[in-house]
Write a protein that holds these residues in place. Structure first.
Motif: not given
Length: 455
Positions: A5-6, A34-40, A43-46, A119-125
């Motif tokens: 992801l990085a 998508i208005s904003q996709l944030h890299l956490i 394994k996770h994005v928001a 901020a809706d946190v999602c796991e990247v499968l």
């Protein structure tokens, strides 16, 4: 080849909007931008949730989603399969995503309306490239900048900029050297450093690079625009594709207006009118807010993720330099009256001081206000009544009428601003540094001083 992801940092700037596909409990699909996709992390994005929309409703019913993001340089597409985990409405992640939206909202007059709800946190499968697009982007590139002394890596560039800052013998040189070095070494051709005014409700531009003389003295209200939001939240902000973000805010603004909502006026961007990339970094010393370092460019991809850490290190050095140079040189002697400089009869200037708001006009045009205005008036009156031309920072601090604390104040910043404003508006009057903590008044025209209670 496994993709991390990085490696997709450019895809998260929003330059080319991504898309998300969700389904409700009945399996009915919905696709939206998508208005904003944030890299956490890896394994996770928001996802930013700004309205109670169909996407969020579907995620509550069915937590699986597919997101497609695009590299704005290569136009390669990447597919992320996600599982919705939780919605955060407070904390560091929420604050970081909210600050960006607040900055855009303030420019489009949508403050308080166009805001982050969660901020809706999602796991990247899984993460995979979408087949059928262009050649894959190069992986593992180092950032290398061309320079007369040879190629510059990030670390070598930081060393060079840091040396310029540390060699500065006074605050004005420190600020101008930092901005000039960022241009020379990394091509950041437009930048400014702002400090809070006496009220703490505005920021004043103390040093600028790439804007000409008009940059000095420009003001930004706390909480307005990218710079104002960074000052208010004390959080670094990086925005790419500024115009696209503003288009989105304006579209929502049009809908609110059509429904009869009341909105504030749209606020123009400070600095470049057509900036596409902006980054602002708070200058913090311990727990004290010192100011903001702001950079911008017409290129949408000027600022990358690694710049955040790099510029934060530099911002810490600038904050430390400002704090260090707030101390006056401990000189026991007091300034003595000296003969006034010869006047040029061919020129004259009228200065008018309004006591109620400490505002100074020269020849009918606004010059400066607040503490710098009071300092200027003290100096001009001493010149007129005593013939003095030599002054020290210490005597200014000890003058109760100026309202300055005895130690650790941004007096030097105020003197720089005053000196620059005089250069712009009345070059016949100069404040000339003589040594640390001391300066001389140079006058090459006749002066007429007057006071009033109110404008």
């Amino acid at each position: 080849m496994t993709i991390q992801l990085a490696e997709l940092d450019r895809c998260f700037h929003g330059i080319v909007p991504g898309m998300i596909a969700t389904c409700d409990r009945e399996g009915v699909p919905n696709i939206s931008y998508i208005s904003q996709l944030h890299l956490i992390d890896e394994k996770h994005v928001a996802l930013s949730c700004q309205f109670f929309n169909k996407t969020r409703q579907n995620l509550d019913e069915n937590p699986l989603a597919t997101v497609v993001v695009y590299d704005p340089l290569t136009f390669d597409a990447f597919r992320l399969r996600l599982r919705f985990l939780r919605a955060e409405t407070s904390g560091p992640l929420f604050d970081a995503m909210a600050a960006r939206i607040i900055a855009i909202a303030s420019h489009s007059g949508m403050t308080g309306i166009f805001k982050l709800r969660s901020a809706d946190v999602c796991e990247v499968l899984s993460l995979e490239p979408c087949r059928g697009f262009l050649e894959p982007p190069p992986a593992g590139q180092r950032v290398v900048v061309e320079h007369p002394e040879g190629p510059l890596t990030e670390l070598r560039g930081l060393q060079m900029v840091s040396e310029r800052v540390n060699r500065a013998c006074d605050l004005e040189t420190l600020l101008s050297s930092a901005l000039a070095a960022l241009d020379e070494v990394f091509g950041f051709s437009h930048g400014m450093i702002l400090v809070p005014d006496d009220t703490g409700q505005r920021l004043i531009t103390l040093a600028s690079h790439g804007y000409g003389d008009d940059g000095i003295g420009a003001e930004v209200k706390l909480g307005e625009g990218l710079i104002g939001v960074v000052a208010q939240t004390r959080r670094l902000l990086r925005i790419s594709a500024v115009e696209s973000a503003l288009h989105y805010g304006r579209a929502i603004r049009a809908e609110v207006q059509a429904s009869g909502g009341t909105l504030t006026a749209e606020i123009p961007l400070s600095g470049l009118p057509d900036a596409q990339s902006q980054m602002a970094i708070p200058l913090i010393m311990q727990d004290r807010f010192i100011g903001v370092l702001a950079l911008e460019c017409k290129d949408t991809l000027t600022f990358e993720q690694w710049h955040e850490a790099f510029l934060q290190v530099l911002a810490n050095q600038i904050a430390g330099g400002i704090d260090r140079m707030s101390d006056d040189d401990d000189e026991p002697e007091e300034p003595e009256p000296t003969a006034p400089a010869p006047e040029t009869a061919a020129r004259s200037h009228s200065f008018l001081y309004y006591r109620n708001d400490d505002c100074v006009f020269v020849d009918g045009e606004y010059l400066i206000r607040n503490v710098p205005g009071k300092i200027l008036w003290k100096i001009l009156r001493a010149y007129e009544t005593e013939g003095r031309t030599e002054f020290s920072n210490r005597e200014l601090r000890l003058d109760p009428s100026l309202g300055l604390p005895a130690f650790k104040d941004n007096l030097e910043s105020r003197l720089i601003l005053l000196r620059k404003r005089l250069e712009q508006k009345c070059p016949d009057i100069k404040l000339v540094p003589t040594k640390r903590g001391r300066f001389a008044l140079s006058v090459s025209s006749k002066l007429a001083l007057a006071e009033r209670e109110t404008a």
